[in-house]
Each structure stands twice: as structure tokens, then as C-alpha cells.
Write an enzyme that holds these catalytic residues in place. Structure first.
Site, short mmCIF file in Angstrom:
data_model
loop_
_atom_site.label_atom_id
_atom_site.label_comp_id
_atom_site.label_asym_id
_atom_site.label_seq_id
_atom_site.Cartn_x
_atom_site.Cartn_y
_atom_site.Cartn_z
CG HIS A 100 -25.81 -37.15 66.49
ND1 HIS A 100 -25.99 -35.90 65.97
CD2 HIS A 100 -25.54 -37.96 65.44
CE1 HIS A 100 -25.84 -35.96 64.65
NE2 HIS A 100 -25.56 -37.20 64.30
N GLY B 68 -21.48 -39.73 70.52
CA GLY B 68 -21.94 -41.08 70.80
C GLY B 68 -21.51 -42.08 69.73
CG HIS C 181 -22.17 -32.74 64.69
ND1 HIS C 181 -22.80 -32.78 65.90
CD2 HIS C 181 -23.15 -32.72 63.76
CE1 HIS C 181 -24.11 -32.78 65.71
NE2 HIS C 181 -24.35 -32.74 64.41
CG LEU D 54 -0.22 -46.27 60.37
CD1 LEU D 54 -0.40 -44.79 60.66
CD2 LEU D 54 0.48 -46.93 61.56
CE LYS D 55 -3.55 -43.08 52.79
NZ LYS D 55 -3.61 -41.99 51.82
CG LEU E 86 -9.36 -52.28 63.52
CD1 LEU E 86 -9.61 -53.76 63.73
CD2 LEU E 86 -8.98 -51.65 64.85
#
Ligand code: BG6
Length: 503
Positions: free
Chosen positions: A200, A203, A262, A397-398, A417
């Protein structure tokens, strides 16, 4: 592809997974009009449950979440959805229940025929009547093969009259020999084309975003290699222990539970070369190629741990669970460096780390870049790209920037973001919603192929054998609720990760 209609049968329907994940996901798709127009959903399990009780059990796990869909529409659709559900009980290892299921499935098929104006059901591209079936196995491995066999023998549409697909849930074996054995039993029954092995994590929205991020942005693409990246971490933290699942977990451990599947899947999408297309087989070919480039795990270079009581004594240790072996060396936390020995990655430590009973619940990827040539900058921090998979989807993003003002000092700050604010009005599908939809559309991209599985077990089996064998080391202890086991920061440092001072 499922068109117009579909019968869905969920096996293990009275179990946890089905009620917490499968049925809510089916409802989520129904809510967003992503299921075929005519559907019937059957729950199948060994326990006999009156249909109304079954429905109220399902209903209690379908809850309204903030979404573009209003609460009123949600409630109306929920009512309708429940009318589409039927339940039947029967054994998994005998065909009696499967015969009963078949007559129900045929009944559904003929109800469609009856309602079809021409007397033949129109599937858009042919005038032929088609039985379209999706079987979802939310079952323990012991029942897997029996159900797969019974379905093939009793509930598989005859050639030319329809098709069936089967979704199976992990675990796909316990190690390499058992995974091979399982595969050798399943393969003669269900072809690779009909079989959907769910992981999963594939997904999850942010995981589905990885290929776009990497191959849709020149600046990421250009810097995505050993030349610029110093280390990668893929980490999974859960704030709870094995509560209630100790007996099961004791035979599994964190490596089988989340790392071999995973986290390794996330790793492949993060590191594969550009596939020749976004065709499922092109992507999976690249994943297999990548997995085959991983060097054997160094048994002397891992960090393994098991949780102890919480510092305040209110939370139990792993061994307090009465269902686990009191001398168990079961690993509830592991950090495992992976080295991909190819041109792009050789020498970049990629740490897969996962643990239960920690201080937080989150899954994230950290890609740390190399230090710029110092020159004028004596102590400048490294760039780091952080991709948060859950609980909230965030990418930041640093970067180093000049601190505003007359001074020329630098600071590490974020380009950020957050999906929460940027995509506030969007539906972000749950992993299971996304994957069941893929299956309905015949899209195997986000499902695990047999050869992928084989290589992933090949990679982890020696480590599991070592940990679980007579010479297996004792895991170090960490208190329930800790940030990490002792020694993690040092371990990460030794694998090229430098802690930065964010502003
Ligand atoms: C499952 C594991 O596969 O994944 C569980 O068996 C784990 O132990 C779960 O809790 C985590 O999934 P998610 O989607 O909650 O991160």
C-alpha cells in the site's frame, strides 16, 4: 478494464484490514464516482454474521473527512453504498461457500442482463455479456492458496464470458524459500497479469509523486547521483508498539513488517534510472534492475533495537506483552544501510530505518547533498531535500541564503511546498483507494511483480537468518516513546549524514 459493471468480493471481510482499509477505500472510490456504474460488493469470511450487523460494522469505519464533497452528499452516498453490500460466510479450504458465492455472482450478472435494454449487456466495446470480477484477499497467508485455488476452480468466468482479477495482501512469504513456494502455488492458478500484489505504500500520494519529481525537474534529475548526494534516509516512525498484535509481530519483526516491502519499494522509486516510458512493465523492469544492483547487506553494519518500558513506566515494554516469547530477540527498530553498486549510486549510504513505539508517527525521505566547495564559506550547511510522505504531504528543500540585512552571514532556510495549504481543495486519495482504482484500470505500475519480490527476499533473507539464528545479536533497548534507539545519531553520522542547524 472494468467497464460499466463489476462484482467485488472481499475475503477476510470480518477482519481488521477489510473493515479499516478495504471497505472504506471502496466507499471512497464510490463517493468520487470512481467505481463502475453497476456494482455489487460481497464480504466473505468464515464467521457467520447477520447482514445488518456486517453493514453497521462497515458503516462505523466510514467517516466524513474534510473534502470537496459536502457532508450531505457523503451521507446520501454512504446510505446507497451500504445497499450494495452483501455478506456470506463459508470455509476457505472447501468449495461449499465458493459455490454459493458463484450463484450470487451469476445472479448479479443476470440482473444486469435483465436490466439491459437489448437483452445483452453492452460493455461499450462489444455486445457480449461479460462477467467482471475483482477478488480482494485481505487474508492471513495460511488461507491465501486455498482461496486462490477455490476461486479459480469455482468462480473464474469461462473463457469468452468475462474476466477476474485478484488482489493479494502481504506477507508474500516469510523469506526467500517460502516466497518461492507461495509463488509456485499461485502461478499455475492466476497469471501475473491477473494478479495484483498490493504494497500500500505504492499508493501513497507522495510516493506516486516520486517519479514526476525526479524526472519532471531538470535540477533534481541533474543532481540525482553520487556526484552530488552524500546520503539518503527513508524513515518510518510509529508512536505505538505492537499493542494487541504481539503474537503476530513476534514472528515477523520490523524488517519483514515494513522494511523489506514498504521502505524498499520507496527506495526503488527514489533511485531507479529513467524508465523508457511510464508503462507499468517499463517501470517494473527498472525496479528489478535497481534491486539487482544492491550489494549484500553488511551484517556488521546495522543497528537493531527493541523497545523497553517508557521512562515514566506507563507504557509496557515489548516483552511485557504476554503473547510474545519472554526471551524474544524480535527487532522492533532497525536501521539498515543499503548500497546500490551502480554508476549512479555506488558509495552513497541509503539508510532504511523503521521503528515502533517511538515519539512520533511519520514517514519521510531525506536526501542530503554534498557540501559545496568551502572557499569563502567556512561553515556552510548542506542542502537537504525532505519529502514527507505522512502524516502530511510536504516537500521542502533546505537552502543556504544570505540573512537579510547589512551583514553577510548565511542562513539555512526552506523552500516549502505543503499540500495542506497549496492543494487545500483537492481530494488526496488514500493509498488503498488509489491502488484499487489502478487495478480497476488494469494498471500494474504500483503493484509488485514476481521478480521484484524474488530479489527483495534475496536481499533480506541472509540478514533475517542471521538475526533469527543461534548467533543472532541481542537488540539494544530503547524506551517506549524515545526519539530513536541510543546510538542512532552516531550511526547516521558514520554514514555521511550531517545534522544541520535549521533557522
Ligand atoms: C503495515 C504494517 O503493512 O503497515 C503495520 O503491517 C504498519 O505494522 C502499517 O503499522 C503502516 O502503514 P501506514 O499506512 O499506517 O503507514
Amino acid at each position: 478494464v472494468f467497464k460499466d459493471h463489476c462484482a467485488i468480493v472481499v475475503f477476510g471481510a470480518s477482519g481488521d484490514l477489510a473493515k479499516k482499509k478495504t471497505f472504506p477505500a471502496l466507499f471512497g472510490l464510490y463517493l468520487h464516482d470512481e467505481l463502475p456504474k453497476n456494482i455489487k460488493i460481497f464480504g466473505y469470511a468464515r464467521t457467520s454474521i447477520p447482514l445488518d450487523d456486517f453493514k453497521s460494522r462497515i458503516a462505523s469505519f466510514i467517516k466524513y473527512k474534510k473534502s470537496p464533497i459536502s457532508e450531505q452528499v457523503f451521507s446520501e452516498k454512504k446510505e446507497k453504498f451500504l445497499t450494495l453490500i452483501d455478506y456470506l460466510s463459508g470455509p476457505y479450504d472447501k468449495n461449499t461457500g465458493f459455490k454459493e458465492l458463484e450463484s450470487k455472482l451469476l445472479e448479479f450478472d443476470s440482473s444486469l442482463l435483465k436490466n439491459s435494454p437489448s437483452g445483452t449487456y453492452n460493455t461499450n466495446d462489444s455486445n457480449k455479456f461479460f462477467s467482471q470480477r475483482l477478488y480482494y484477499l485481505a487474508l492471513p497467508p495460511s488461507a491465501f492458496v486455498d482461496v486462490a485455488r477455490n476461486l479459480k476452480e469455482n468462480n473464474y468466468p469461462e473463457k469468452g464470458t468475462g474476466f477476474a482479477k485478484i488482489i493479494v495482501e502481504k506477507p508474500f512469504g516469510h523469506d526467500l524459500p517460502s516466497a518461492r513456494e507461495l509463488q509456485s502455488k499461485l502461478a499455475p492458478l492466476w497469471s501475473e497479469d491477473e494478479l495484483y500484489r498490493i504494497d500500500h505504500y505504492l499508493g501513497k500520494e507522495m510516493v506516486k509523486n516520486l517519479l514526476v519529481l525526479r524526472f519532471g525537474n531538470e535540477f533534481f534529475g541533474a543532481s540525482w547521483s553520487r556526484k552530488h548526494i552524500s546520503s539518503i534516509q527513508i524513515s518510518f516512525k510509529e508512536p505505538f508498539g505492537t499493542e494487541g498484535r504481539g503474537g503476530y509481530f513476534d514472528k515477523i519483526g520490523i524488517i519483514r513488517d515494513v522494511i523489506q516491502n514498504h521502505l524498499l519499494q520507496v527506495l526503488t522509486l527514489l533511485t531507479i534510472d529513467r524508465p523508457i516510458s511510464f508503462d507499468p512493465e517499463a517501470i517494473r523492469d527498472e525496479k528489478v534492475k535497481l534491486l539487482k544492483s544492491i550489494s549484500p547487506i553488511d551484517l556488521n553494519d546495522i543497528l537493531i533495537a527493541q523497545y523497553d518500558k517508557s521512562l515514566d513506566g506507563t507504557k509496557p515494554s515489548y516483552l511485557d506483552d504476554k503473547t510474545v516469547d519472554p526471551n524474544s530477540k524480535c527487532v522492533t527498530y532497525a536501521a539498515i544501510p543499503i548500497n546500490i553498486e551502480n554508476e549512479r549510486w555506488d558509495g552513497v549510504p541509503i539508510i532504511l530505518r523503521a521503528g515502533k513505539a517511538l515519539n512520533d508517527g511519520k514517514v519521510e525521505i531525506r536526501i542530503q547533498f554534498k557540501q559545496v566547495a568551502r572557499g569563502v564559506f567556512k561553515n556552510i550547511d548542506r542542502n537537504e531535500l525532505v519529502i514527507k510522505i505522512q502524516p502530511k504531504e510536504v516537500i521542502y528543500l533546505k537552502i543556504n541564503a544570505k540573512l537579510p540585512g547589512l551583514a553577510t552571514s548565511t542562513t539555512l532556510t526552506d523552500l516549502d511546498l505543503s499540500y495542506d495549504s497549496r492543494y487545500e481543495s483537492f481530494w488526496i486519495p488514500e493509498a488503498y483507494e488509489s491502488l484499487i482504482r489502478d487495478c480497476l484500470h488494469d494498471d500494474h505500475s504500483n503493484f509488485v511483480r514476481d521478480d521484484e519480490l524474488e530479489v527483495s527476499w534475496k536481499l533480506f533473507t541472509p540478514l533475517l537468518n542471521y538475526l533469527e539464528g543461534p548467533d543472532g545479536p541481542a537488540p539494544v533497548k530503547y524506551p517506549y516513546g524515545a526519539r530513536s534507539p541510543p546510538g542512532l545519531d552516531k550511526f547516521l553520522n558514520e554514514h555521511n549524514y550531517k545534522f544541520t542547524n535549521n533557522e
